[in-house]
Design an enzyme around this catalytic site. Structure first.
Site, PDB file in Angstrom:
ATOM      1  CE  LYS A   1      -3.878   2.064   2.596  1.00  0.00           C
ATOM      2  NZ  LYS A   1      -4.761   1.935   3.771  1.00  0.00           N
TER       3      LYS A   1
ATOM      4  CB  SER B   1      -8.102   3.795   2.854  1.00  0.00           C
ATOM      5  OG  SER B   1      -7.248   3.175   3.802  1.00  0.00           O
TER       6      SER B   1
ATOM      7  CB  SER C   1      -8.466   1.089   5.793  1.00  0.00           C
ATOM      8  OG  SER C   1      -9.175   2.301   5.747  1.00  0.00           O
TER       9      SER C   1
END
Lengths: 492, 95
Positions: free
Chosen positions: A84, A159, A183
């Site tokens: 990420k 997210s 997330s």
């Protein structure tokens, strides 16, 4: 498809790929090239990656192959993964999905990245995400939304939507994510993969760009609980550079996977099955509970009476901490700087207004308000007290049951654009995940079925440091079902 | 609590964000809606409840007061928007 033919590399789990590498069926260089080709082909459609690091990936893969020939390989040596874009990666752009950091080349590696590098994992690239991890649909990214591999009109969740979409579309066998209010778990649910948010303090936050420091926690996202166990075993552990990281031995998560479930007591919070839960999602979760009973577990209804306060408390605590954490972006030391500032105040205010998107600015403003003179007791202090009540609910529940189960999200993936103009509706998609962060507990999402073409996630919540048990409970379900093996048709 | 554009301007100043005048009403609306959501907390009496600042109620770990990081000024300044002679450049502050 010929059932006797070996599965294509991209169809295999990390555990299978690890065995394939160990048996010499393919090299890490071949494996890495295969995934890079898939990324090159599918990323224009999915937008799951912000940065693809093909050259360094191949160099890492070749180094992993050398290491293996020298007899120094571990289970993750030569396995390609994605990070990420919230984790700092030395010499590689680390954007956090924001214009603010569009040209930010991280000067060091996050601890999570360093640990995976040391284990010999290969970084394919950096995945797309909601800006500064603030969002539940990946639509707040400066780099545009990610699309859900199961339905390109649907959001992947957020997210960590890029990581979830990359794993679901078989562009990477595993990825890192972070979870402040859901997330990791919510995008894992919406994309039909497995992801675990560990206990707060289990994984180092050093080099992981901060959103809400008392809630943020990194964790793995992959197709199976077994793969999450392999990744978490490397990611977890004490780090003196993160003062909230817990100094406590990391159990052998893989060794614990096969414990039988006989006698396991699963609590079903009645608050997680009430108004707001889509009835088709509820049916999938109930079917999963029936499966668990077949496996020897007992399910009992429990109550988490303060559940409805989790979102209100979260939207004080998280914005307050975000307004403080994001104060560092001042246009002076790194990050975006506006053109021709007329004075210092203009430099700060314009750099920040140009660098941050609307959702990030909203949360900074809410936080700045909640912390401003005269409002602290009514908002921040009150929220911290509510947090205690929520945490007490879980303490009481874990006196009765071993794990808590329920839906990860109240609905399956919604359509792109559907909630983007209404922040409050968007916030409600994390209604079952947020309390877990407020209490600091571990939570896992695993695929449990579909509504139409869109996957449903089952959430398992454990007591503090019960990651081993959660992974075990998920793994046994995955031994008995095949939801986690389904591949979106367009990316098979 | 409902916020107006004047209050948004004040908070934006505290947060060092240059909000455009034409965007202020939308921010006022969104922020008011978020505060309304947040104020659902008031339904519960929390008198005497100890605030929870840390999920594990951990004490802050301390380390010896010794230099642990080497000086990496050049490396860190190489990503700064404007530097000169080892200093970060900003608009003139003192007239």
């Amino acid at each position: 498809m010929n059932p006797s033919a070996p599965a294509a590399m991209h169809e295999q789990t990390i555990a299978q790929l690890s065995a394939g590498l160990a048996a010499g069926q393919f090299s890490s260089a071949e494996l890495t090239r295969a995934f890079l080709e898939r990324i090159e082909r599918s990323n224009p459609q999915l937008n799951a990656f912000i940065t693809i690091t093909a050259a360094s990936a191949l160099a890492q893969a070749q180094a992993a192959d050398v290491r293996r020939r020298q007899g120094q390989a571990g289970p993750l040596t030569g396995i390609p993964i994605a990070h990420k874009d919230i984790f700092c990666t030395h010499g590689v752009r680390t954007s956090c999905g924001s214009r603010m950091l569009d040209r930010f080349i991280a000067p060091y590696d996050a601890t999570v990245v360093e640990r995976l590098n040391t284990a010999g994992a290969v970084m394919l690239g950096k995945t797309n995400m909601d800006e500064f991890a603030m969002g539940s649909s990946n639509e707040t990214s400066f780099y545009g939304p990610v699309r859900n591999p199961w339905d390109l009109n649907a959001v992947p969740g957020g997210s960590s939507g890029g990581s979830a979409a990359a794993v679901a579309a078989r562009l990477a066998p595993g990825a890192t994510g972070t979870d402040t209010g859901g997330s990791i778990r919510q995008p894992a649910a919406l994309c039909g993969i497995t992801g675990i948010k560990p206990t707060y303090g289990r994984v180092s936050r050093w080099g992981m760009i901060a959103y809400a420091s008392s809630l943020d926690q990194g964790g793995p996202m992959a197709r199976t609980a077994e793969d999450c166990a392999l990744l978490l075993a490397t990611m977890a552990g004490f780090d003196p550079r993160d003062s909230t990281c817990v100094d406590r031995p990391v159990p052998d998560y893989v060794a614990g996977l096969n414990q039988p479930l006989a006698g396991l007591k699963i609590g079903l919070p009645k608050e997680y099955f009430g108004e707001g839960l889509d009835s088709a999602v509820a049916q999938v979760v109930e079917a999963a509970m029936a499966e668990y009973r077949t496996l020897g577990a007992e399910t009992v209804e429990i109550s988490l009476p303060n559940s409805q306060l989790a979102i209100p408390a979260y939207y004080v605590v998280a914005p307050a901490e975000c307004s403080s954490n994001l104060a560092r972006f001042d246009g002076v030391r790194y990050g975006h700087r506006c053109e021709n500032p007329k004075d210092l105040l203009d430099l700060y205010t314009r750099s920040r207004a140009e660098g941050f998107g609307a959702e990030v600015q909203r949360r900074i403003l809410v936080g700045a308000f909640a912390l401003s003179a005269g409002y602290y007791d009514a908002y921040y202090l009150k929220a911290q007290q509510i947090r205690r009540l929520i945490s007490n609910d879980f303490h009481r529940a874990f006196e009765q049951v071993d794990v808590i189960a329920g839906p990860t999200s109240p609905t399956v993936a919604f359509n792109l654009g559907e909630k983007v103009d209404d922040p409050i509706t968007m916030y409600l998609s994390d209604i079952y995940t947020i309390a877990v962060n407020l209490a600091g507990l571990p939570g896992l999402s695993l695929p449990a079925g579909f509504v139409g073409q869109r996957p449903v996630g089952l959430q398992l919540i454990g007591n503090y440091f019960a990651e081993e048990r959660l992974l075990n409970v998920a793994h046994r379900y995955q031994q008995a079902t095949n939801w986690h093996q389904r591949t979106p048709a367009a990316f098979a | 609590m409902s916020l107006g554009v004047a209050e948004v301007a004040k908070i934006a100043h505290l947060a060092r964000l240059a909000i455009r005048t034409e965007d202020a009403p939308a921010y006022a609306r969104n922020l008011s809606a978020i505060l309304e959501l947040v104020e659902q907390m008031n339904a519960v009496d929390t008198t005497g409840v100890a605030p929870m600042a840390h999920p594990l109620d951990m004490a802050q770990r301390l380390r010896p007061d010794e230099v642990a990081e080497p000086n990496q000024r050049e490396r860190f300044q190489s990503i700064a928007p404007r530097v000169e002679a080892g200093l970060y450049l900003v608009p003139k502050v003192i007239e």
